[in-house]
Design an enzyme around this catalytic site. Structure first.
Site, short mmCIF file in Angstrom:
data_model
loop_
_atom_site.label_atom_id
_atom_site.label_comp_id
_atom_site.label_asym_id
_atom_site.label_seq_id
_atom_site.Cartn_x
_atom_site.Cartn_y
_atom_site.Cartn_z
N GLU A 119 0.83 -1.24 0.07
CA GLU A 119 -0.04 0.16 0.18
C GLU A 119 1.02 1.27 -0.09
O GLU A 119 2.20 1.22 0.46
CB GLU A 119 -1.03 -0.06 1.17
CG GLU A 119 -2.10 -1.01 1.03
CD GLU A 119 -3.17 -1.14 2.12
OE1 GLU A 119 -2.89 -0.29 3.12
OE2 GLU A 119 -4.03 -1.56 2.01
N HIS A 230 -9.77 9.53 2.73
CA HIS A 230 -9.36 8.61 1.61
C HIS A 230 -9.58 8.89 0.11
O HIS A 230 -10.59 9.59 -0.06
CB HIS A 230 -10.13 7.25 2.04
CG HIS A 230 -9.46 5.88 1.41
ND1 HIS A 230 -9.63 5.82 0.06
CD2 HIS A 230 -8.76 5.10 2.11
CE1 HIS A 230 -8.53 4.78 -0.20
NE2 HIS A 230 -8.27 4.11 1.25
N ARG A 274 -1.67 9.65 1.14
CA ARG A 274 -3.09 9.68 0.97
C ARG A 274 -3.74 11.24 0.64
O ARG A 274 -4.56 11.62 -0.07
CB ARG A 274 -3.72 9.24 2.11
CG ARG A 274 -4.17 8.05 1.96
CD ARG A 274 -4.94 7.45 3.26
NE ARG A 274 -5.01 5.91 2.66
CZ ARG A 274 -5.25 5.00 3.68
NH1 ARG A 274 -6.19 5.28 4.69
NH2 ARG A 274 -5.24 3.73 3.26
N HIS A 335 -12.45 9.46 6.16
CA HIS A 335 -11.91 8.07 6.70
C HIS A 335 -11.37 7.55 8.07
O HIS A 335 -11.95 6.77 8.51
CB HIS A 335 -11.01 7.76 5.25
CG HIS A 335 -10.27 6.08 5.34
ND1 HIS A 335 -11.55 5.25 5.40
CD2 HIS A 335 -9.21 5.65 5.75
CE1 HIS A 335 -10.81 4.01 5.56
NE2 HIS A 335 -9.51 4.33 5.68
N ARG A 370 -2.01 9.26 8.97
CA ARG A 370 -1.64 7.61 9.36
C ARG A 370 -1.39 7.21 8.19
O ARG A 370 -1.82 7.33 7.20
CB ARG A 370 -3.17 7.33 9.96
CG ARG A 370 -2.93 5.84 10.18
CD ARG A 370 -4.40 5.12 10.41
NE ARG A 370 -5.24 5.26 9.44
CZ ARG A 370 -5.69 4.21 8.69
NH1 ARG A 370 -5.45 3.06 8.89
NH2 ARG A 370 -6.69 4.71 7.89
P1 FAD Z 1 -14.34 0.68 15.94
O1 FAD Z 1 -13.64 -0.35 15.09
O2 FAD Z 1 -14.88 1.91 15.14
O3 FAD Z 1 -15.15 0.50 16.99
C1 FAD Z 1 -15.71 1.34 18.10
C2 FAD Z 1 -16.99 0.91 18.50
O4 FAD Z 1 -17.44 1.76 19.49
C3 FAD Z 1 -18.17 0.34 17.81
O5 FAD Z 1 -18.21 -0.96 18.39
C4 FAD Z 1 -19.15 1.34 18.25
O6 FAD Z 1 -20.51 0.76 18.08
C5 FAD Z 1 -18.97 1.73 19.65
N1 FAD Z 1 -19.35 2.79 20.14
C6 FAD Z 1 -19.13 4.06 19.57
N2 FAD Z 1 -19.72 4.80 20.31
C7 FAD Z 1 -20.23 4.28 21.37
C8 FAD Z 1 -21.26 4.69 22.48
N3 FAD Z 1 -21.32 5.87 23.05
N4 FAD Z 1 -21.65 3.63 23.42
C9 FAD Z 1 -21.41 2.41 23.17
N5 FAD Z 1 -20.64 1.93 21.95
C10 FAD Z 1 -20.22 2.80 21.11
N6 FAD Z 1 -7.33 0.41 8.87
C11 FAD Z 1 -6.42 -0.60 8.59
O7 FAD Z 1 -5.32 -0.62 9.38
N7 FAD Z 1 -6.73 -1.28 7.44
C12 FAD Z 1 -7.41 -1.59 6.76
O8 FAD Z 1 -7.45 -1.95 5.54
C13 FAD Z 1 -8.40 -0.35 7.07
N8 FAD Z 1 -9.57 -0.14 6.14
C14 FAD Z 1 -10.57 0.57 6.46
C15 FAD Z 1 -11.90 0.71 5.66
C16 FAD Z 1 -12.67 1.36 5.98
C17 FAD Z 1 -14.15 1.15 5.21
C18 FAD Z 1 -12.91 2.09 7.21
C19 FAD Z 1 -14.19 2.76 7.69
C20 FAD Z 1 -11.94 1.95 8.03
C21 FAD Z 1 -10.66 1.35 7.53
N9 FAD Z 1 -9.48 1.47 8.32
C22 FAD Z 1 -8.56 0.23 8.17
C23 FAD Z 1 -9.63 1.96 9.62
C24 FAD Z 1 -9.73 1.03 10.89
O9 FAD Z 1 -10.68 -0.06 10.42
C25 FAD Z 1 -10.27 1.52 12.11
O10 FAD Z 1 -9.29 2.87 12.27
C26 FAD Z 1 -10.04 0.68 13.19
O11 FAD Z 1 -10.73 -0.46 12.98
C27 FAD Z 1 -10.67 1.39 14.40
O12 FAD Z 1 -10.97 0.30 15.60
P2 FAD Z 1 -11.45 0.66 16.86
O13 FAD Z 1 -11.86 -0.72 17.59
O14 FAD Z 1 -10.77 1.90 17.42
O15 FAD Z 1 -13.08 1.46 16.74
C1 SIN Z 2 -7.67 0.87 2.27
O1 SIN Z 2 -7.76 -0.24 2.22
O2 SIN Z 2 -7.43 1.42 1.33
C2 SIN Z 2 -7.79 1.23 3.72
C3 SIN Z 2 -6.52 0.97 4.36
C4 SIN Z 2 -6.41 1.80 5.64
O3 SIN Z 2 -7.23 2.65 5.91
O4 SIN Z 2 -5.48 1.68 6.35
#
Ligand code: FAD
Ligand code: SIN
Length: 517
Positions: A119, A230, A274, A335, A370
């Site tokens: 990537e 993104h 990005r 994103h 990031r």
């Molecule tokens: P999240 O996975 O967002 O979890 C947050 C949780 O908190 C959820 O369960 C939500 O319901 C809960 N929550 C929020 N507010 C409350 C509340 N008030 N009360 C109770 N529960 C609550 N990153 C990579 O490293 N590689 C990738 O390939 C990649 N691709 C991506 C593709 C997409 C489409 C997106 C959107 C993001 C991508 N990212 C990627 C970024 C990555 O997915 C996120 O940064 C990461 O998963 C965040 O994890 P987290 O556990 O911090 O939060």
């Molecule tokens: C992607 O698959 O392009 C998202 C990867 C990331 O946000 O880290």
């Protein structure tokens, strides 16, 4: 320390919860939607990790090193990533991914060897993926299975609306129905804030709740001006992400004339950082009267695309695009949030008993921008570390005085006669004034407008979210106004250069409470 509450069920929250159970703590996981509904669930491209340092017998030797991953992460961070937190991420990453595999995450393999891709801005092919382009779902569902097998108490479809702070200590959370749940510590793992903007790759749960709750409770937030857009989401309702891994496999961006415009703009062309690619797309769209640019993956072949990227393939087809035979329209979308509640490298916020981890946190790792695929890794590494940190009888005050300044004091009180906030209006205002390109004039106007809005009574989950979005929108705009330079995800057309004198974290706190407990 006997009991903790983990708010959120993405990779960060579930890793923390599982480690806490293994450490013998009583754990309550609270999540506002189904457990799987999170940014984690939608992650596509994969997880960046120094595969060479993994113990998995299928890990190929690529000549990669922790030092190289550290260098790439610091470069992407544009002078704001903290070397110590980056070192922790890259050095502890391989063990964290071995642990995910032990917990049941089936990364893609070829003849037993872990498959790995490239990537943008990575020096090596260090991106592991699962289900082709369904890496996040593979992680989410494996961890959910482990969570259900564990002793953790799970409250699904339950919204946390505030933190309970007594005598400067966070001792629990308040739920939408007004009830309180108590514990010795609270770990916020509430994810991102994509719903600040009308065009986002994030699901509806990404409403900045953790940052707003933390600010109300007196915690310091940091780097809130840095938002990552993104470059390539499908230009269709829902802004489905077209992973950077597609460009990593060789897809090109073309303008309305079919010209590869990135070739003129950056030596790495489509795999430039990005923010560079996203702004170039926005600029090109402007020059062609708003028409989206197109991503040309046709030379990769329909069969390869359908096998390597099955979910993107399905999403394209659902919108009527056959990307095996025609370029597809793409546009930038909000994103990932680099900013968040300020923590040290053990997830400790400036309020005793309150921890933050994953996208909601700002531990200095992601800096101003990031590096792709570093955030799933952050959740896995720091989700484990936060539990180590809270079991450690270290001093309650984790921070020195140096990082607090300069600090924006934000008044969280709404005007009593203000207009009730409307989410669509807020999102459009943020896109126009605090999106990919910002100016003093637009930001001042946005700040003035936001100051006339007020949150409605919190009667359901949506109204609680709207109140949180309003607080964080004000904080983003105030932070963006205060940074008179361009760096990483923060681009000011009136201050387009990076100013070395501003290579420091910003901080925001609620003026109505002590900044530090
Ligand atoms: P999240 O996975 O967002 O979890 C947050 C949780 O908190 C959820 O369960 C939500 O319901 C809960 N929550 C929020 N507010 C409350 C509340 N008030 N009360 C109770 N529960 C609550 N990153 C990579 O490293 N590689 C990738 O390939 C990649 N691709 C991506 C593709 C997409 C489409 C997106 C959107 C993001 C991508 N990212 C990627 C970024 C990555 O997915 C996120 O940064 C990461 O998963 C965040 O994890 P987290 O556990 O911090 O939060
Ligand atoms: C992607 O698959 O392009 C998202 C990867 C990331 O946000 O880290």
């Amino acid at each position: 320390m006997n009991s903790i509450i983990v708010v959120g069920s993405g990779v960060a929250g579930m890793t923390a919860a599982l480690d806490a159970v293994e450490a013998g703590l009583q754990v309550t996981v609270i999540s506002k939607a189904d457990l799987a509904e999170s940014n984690t669930r939608y992650a596509q491209g994969g997880v960046a990790v120094v595969i060479d340092a993994m113990v998995d017998p299928g890990a190929p030797r690529l000549g990669d090193s922790v030092e190289s991953h550290v260098t790439d992460t610091l470069t992407a961070g544009a002078g704001l990533s903290d070397p110590d937190t980056v070192q922790v991420l890259c050095a502890e990453g391989p063990g964290a991914i071995d642990e995910l595999i032990a917990r049941g995450v089936a990364f893609d393999r070829h003849d037993g060897q872990l498959s790995h891709g490239l990537e943008a801005a990575h020096s090596y092919q260090r991106i592991l993926h699962a289900g082709g382009d369904a890496t996040g779902a593979a992680i989410a569902y494996a961890l959910i299975d482990r969570l259900h097998e564990s002793s953790a108490k799970v409250l699904e479809r339950t919204t946390v609306v505030d933190l309970v702070v007594e005598d400067g200590n966070c001792v629990g959370v308040r739920l939408l129905d007004g009830s309180k749940v108590g514990a010795d510590a609270v770990v916020l793992a509430t994810g991102g804030a994509g719903q600040l903007f009308p065009y986002s790759t994030n699901p509806e749960v990404a409403t900045a709740d953790g940052i707003a709750m933390g600010l109300r409770a007196g915690a310091v937030a940091s780097d809130l001006e840095f938002y990552q857009f993104h470059p390539t989401s499908l230009s269709a309702p829902g802004n489905f992400l077209v992973s950077e891994a597609v460009r990593g496999e060789g897809a090109h961006l073309i303008d309305a004339e079919g010209r590869r415009f990135m070739l003129d703009l950056h030596p790495d062309a489509e795999l430039a950082p990005r923010d560079v690619v996203a702004r170039a797309i926005a600029q090109t769209m402007k020059s062609q009267n708003g028409a989206p640019v197109r991503l040309d993956a046709t030379h990769l072949g329909a069969e390869f695309l359908a096998t390597r990227f099955p979910n993107i393939d399905a999403a394209c087809r659902a919108q009527g695009f056959d990307w095996g035979v025609e370029p597809v329209p793409v546009t930038p979308a909000a994103h990932y949030y680099m900013g968040g509640l300020r923590t040290d490298e053990w997830g400790r916020t400036s309020v005793r008993g309150l921890y933050a981890v994953g996208e909601v946190a700002c531990n200095g790792l992601q800096g101003a921008n990031r590096l792709a695929s570093n955030s799933l890794l952050e959740g896995a590494v720091y989700g484990a570390r936060v539990i180590e940190g809270l079991l450690d009888p270290a001093p309650a005050q984790p921070f020195g005085d140096d990082w607090i300044e300069p600090s924006v004091a934000l008044d969280l009180a709404d005007p009593v006669d203000g207009r009730e906030v409307n989410r669509s209006d807020l999102q459009q205002l943020m896109w126009d004034a605090a999106g990919l390109a910002r100016t003093e004039v637009d930001l001042q106007q946005a700040a003035a407008e936001l100051a006339t809005w007020r949150a409605g009574a919190v009667s359901d989950a949506k109204s609680a979210e709207d109140a949180n979005l309003l607080i964080v929108a004000r904080a983003v705009v105030a932070s963006a106004l205060a940074r008179r330079e361009s760096r990483g995800g923060h681009f000011r057309t009136d201050h387009p250069d990076t100013d070395p004198a501003q290579a420091r974290h910003s901080a925001v706190h609620h003026s109505g409470v002590m900044a530090r407990a």
